[in-house]
Write a protein that holds these residues in place. Structure first.
Motif, mmCIF file in Angstrom:
data_model
loop_
_atom_site.group_PDB
_atom_site.id
_atom_site.type_symbol
_atom_site.label_atom_id
_atom_site.label_comp_id
_atom_site.label_asym_id
_atom_site.label_seq_id
_atom_site.Cartn_x
_atom_site.Cartn_y
_atom_site.Cartn_z
ATOM 1 N N UNK A 1 5.027 12.461 8.067
ATOM 2 C CA UNK A 1 3.638 12.045 7.903
ATOM 3 C C UNK A 1 2.857 13.234 7.343
ATOM 4 N N UNK A 2 2.473 13.158 6.063
ATOM 5 C CA UNK A 2 1.761 14.261 5.419
ATOM 6 C C UNK A 2 0.578 13.717 4.610
ATOM 7 N N UNK A 3 -0.426 13.159 5.269
ATOM 8 C CA UNK A 3 -1.569 12.592 4.543
ATOM 9 C C UNK A 3 -2.424 13.679 3.919
ATOM 10 N N UNK A 4 -3.332 13.313 3.023
ATOM 11 C CA UNK A 4 -4.305 14.285 2.531
ATOM 12 C C UNK A 4 -5.054 14.931 3.691
ATOM 13 N N UNK A 5 -5.483 16.158 3.500
ATOM 14 C CA UNK A 5 -6.126 16.897 4.588
ATOM 15 C C UNK A 5 -7.530 16.375 4.904
ATOM 16 N N UNK A 6 -8.037 15.465 4.083
ATOM 17 C CA UNK A 6 -9.353 14.872 4.322
ATOM 18 C C UNK A 6 -9.259 13.558 5.078
ATOM 19 N N UNK A 7 -8.076 13.185 5.549
ATOM 20 C CA UNK A 7 -7.883 11.908 6.242
ATOM 21 C C UNK A 7 -8.860 11.783 7.413
ATOM 22 N N UNK A 8 -9.350 10.565 7.651
ATOM 23 C CA UNK A 8 -10.356 10.341 8.685
ATOM 24 C C UNK A 8 -9.728 9.818 9.978
ATOM 25 N N UNK A 9 -10.518 9.838 11.039
ATOM 26 C CA UNK A 9 -10.080 9.297 12.331
ATOM 27 C C UNK A 9 -9.708 7.829 12.191
ATOM 28 N N UNK A 10 -10.535 7.065 11.466
ATOM 29 C CA UNK A 10 -10.262 5.640 11.279
ATOM 30 C C UNK A 10 -8.970 5.423 10.504
ATOM 31 N N UNK A 11 -8.704 6.270 9.518
ATOM 32 C CA UNK A 11 -7.481 6.113 8.721
ATOM 33 C C UNK A 11 -6.239 6.462 9.526
ATOM 34 N N UNK A 12 -6.337 7.438 10.415
ATOM 35 C CA UNK A 12 -5.208 7.723 11.315
ATOM 36 C C UNK A 12 -4.926 6.514 12.190
ATOM 37 N N UNK A 13 -5.964 5.911 12.752
ATOM 38 C CA UNK A 13 -5.790 4.727 13.607
ATOM 39 C C UNK A 13 -5.171 3.577 12.824
ATOM 40 N N UNK A 14 -5.621 3.387 11.585
ATOM 41 C CA UNK A 14 -5.056 2.322 10.754
ATOM 42 C C UNK A 14 -3.579 2.588 10.482
ATOM 43 N N UNK A 15 -3.237 3.824 10.156
ATOM 44 C CA UNK A 15 -1.841 4.166 9.886
ATOM 45 C C UNK A 15 -0.958 3.895 11.096
ATOM 46 N N UNK A 16 -1.435 4.230 12.266
ATOM 47 C CA UNK A 16 -0.653 3.998 13.487
ATOM 48 C C UNK A 16 -0.420 2.509 13.720
ATOM 49 N N UNK A 17 -1.422 1.690 13.443
ATOM 50 C CA UNK A 17 -1.271 0.234 13.597
ATOM 51 C C UNK A 17 -0.269 -0.321 12.589
ATOM 52 N N UNK A 18 -0.354 0.167 11.343
ATOM 53 C CA UNK A 18 0.594 -0.290 10.327
ATOM 54 C C UNK A 18 2.014 0.153 10.651
ATOM 55 N N UNK A 19 2.152 1.369 11.186
ATOM 56 C CA UNK A 19 3.480 1.855 11.594
ATOM 57 C C UNK A 19 4.061 0.973 12.687
#
Length: 427
Positions: free
Chosen positions: A400-418
């Motif tokens: 998991x190596x997202x852009x360094x500007x990733x947001x809290x909401x985007x982390x939560x979305x990624x976890x749900x998709x995973x």
């Protein structure tokens, strides 16, 4: 123009311009481009922030970032402005002349690291090649070693050139490319006794260990962080013997770890270290940095036609300044903690499938159980179907190596998709 505006434009792109242009097909691509990658059946054509869109208009959350490269995500306003300004001003000349943008970028790196000197090139492999050459010259001219040996770690990754695949301690990258470059020896990562034994065994006759090339955190080797005690002992061994300590920071450097450089996690400073990937935020640039005492290159001994050109350096400087100005390292630390916490919660739900979560900042790995047929590529493919881009780090680790500007909401979305992807592949 704000990042949000760019995201909205990417979400609703203008109609395609030329009616004469041929539609993209993977068949035409495969007929023209060498098969050096096992590509996923996905063609990406635009991006904004942490999202990308394929040629069919489908949106994905990008947790690959060009493999830890797109520091500021896609179409970041600072990069758009820097690219536009520099390409209109001067994009390439030659290192036969002074290049102001190169000097300014070098000064920024020196002011924000333990380095005294910088050499610029185009990639991580080239940066590591430069480090290898510098170490060999230092060995011959300063240490009086006739046949220098560089120690590297098993499961390491240092690049795809002949010297750097030889330095890479993974046989799969070396198959069919022998004879390899002599002068390298492999030891187990995080095993100080293996280093001590190798130095003792190899120091015979004209042969001596001249340098140790190692990653603060092994990326391709499964996202394995270095042990603090191990690296501090490495530094002591090098201080006692004159051996050069060289860090490959191509993947973990430039803020990816939550600190600007991975060595800051370990409480030691290298003599030489390398950077690329995130340095230019996706614009090709590499750098090899050194302390003054081992800067032994003279004019004509090493060079790079494109290395340090005004365009790459101008954009890289904008990336560096944005990291600093927007306090992005704090976001890396916060979002990294959030991501690891979420991954551990998911792993607890799949105790027979998932064994460990590890990493620093926004470079993290989720390891699959060794005794099941499920592979990292299987998880990555399932995640793509859910709209999440991930990348393997070996056969059993999902990275998991997202852009360094990733947001809290985007982390939560990624976890749900995973979770959706894992439910599919473990059913």
């Amino acid at each position: 123009m704000s990042l949000q505006t760019l995201i909205e434009q990417a979400t609703n792109p203008p109609e395609s311009g030329s009616a004469a242009s041929s539609p993209f097909t993977t068949d035409s691509f495969d007929a023209s481009v060498m098969s050096t990658y096992g590509r996923f059946p996905l063609a990406l054509e635009r991006g904004a922030g942490c999202r990308v869109w394929d040629t069919q208009g489908r949106e994905y959350l990008d947790f690959v970032a060009g493999i830890a490269t797109c520091t500021l995500g896609h179409a970041h306003p600072a990069m758009v402005e820097a690219v536009t300004r520099q390409i209109q001003k001067l994009h390439h000349v030659s290192n036969l002349y002074y290049i102001p943008e190169q000097g300014e970028l070098a000064q920024w790196i020196i002011q924000n690291s333990c380095a005294d000197r910088v050499f610029f090139c185009n990639s991580g492999a080239e940066a590591n090649e430069a480090a290898i050459k510098l170490a060999r010259k230092y060995a011959h001219t300063v240490l009086d070693i006739e046949k220098p040996i560089i120690l590297t770690a098993n499961a390491s990754f240092h690049g795809r050139t002949l010297a750097t695949i030889t330095a890479t301690g993974q046989a799969k990258y070396q198959k069919y490319f022998d004879p390899l470059v002599p002068g390298f020896h492999y030891v187990n990562y995080n095993d100080i006794s293996a280093v001590e034994a190798a130095i003792s065994e190899l120091d015979e006759g004209d042969y001596r260990v001249a340098a140790i090339l190692i990653e603060p955190l092994q990326g391709e080797g499964g996202v394995r962080p270095g042990d603090v005690e191990y690296f501090q002992k490495l530094r002591q061994i090098c201080d006692d013997t004159g051996i050069l300590l060289m860090f490959d920071e191509v993947q973990v450097g430039m803020g990816r770890s939550g600190k600007l450089w991975g060595y800051e996690y370990l409480g030691v400073e290298p003599d030489i270290f390398t950077s690329a990937k995130g340095l230019g935020g996706g614009i090709p640039i590499g750098a090899m940095m050194s302390k003054k005492f081992c800067d032994v290159f003279q004019p004509g001994e090493h060079a790079s036609t494109f290395g340090g050109n005004p365009f790459a350096c101008g954009v890289a400087l904008a990336v560096c300044q944005t990291l600093e100005r927007e306090n992005i390292l704090q976001n890396v630390q916060d979002r990294g903690e959030q991501l690891r916490s979420g991954l551990r919660a998911i792993a607890a739900k799949y105790p027979h499938h998932l064994t460990e979560v590890r990493g620093w900042g926004l470079i993290n790995g989720l390891e699959l159980a060794a005794d099941i047929p499920l592979t990292a590529a299987d998880v990555v493919k399932a995640a793509i179907n859910e709209g999440l881009l991930l990348v393997p780090a070996g056969p059993k680790v999902v990275r998991f190596v997202p852009p360094l500007i990733v947001t809290e909401a985007e982390i939560n979305t990624a976890l749900k998709l995973l979770e959706k992807a894992l439910a599919t592949v473990t059913a």
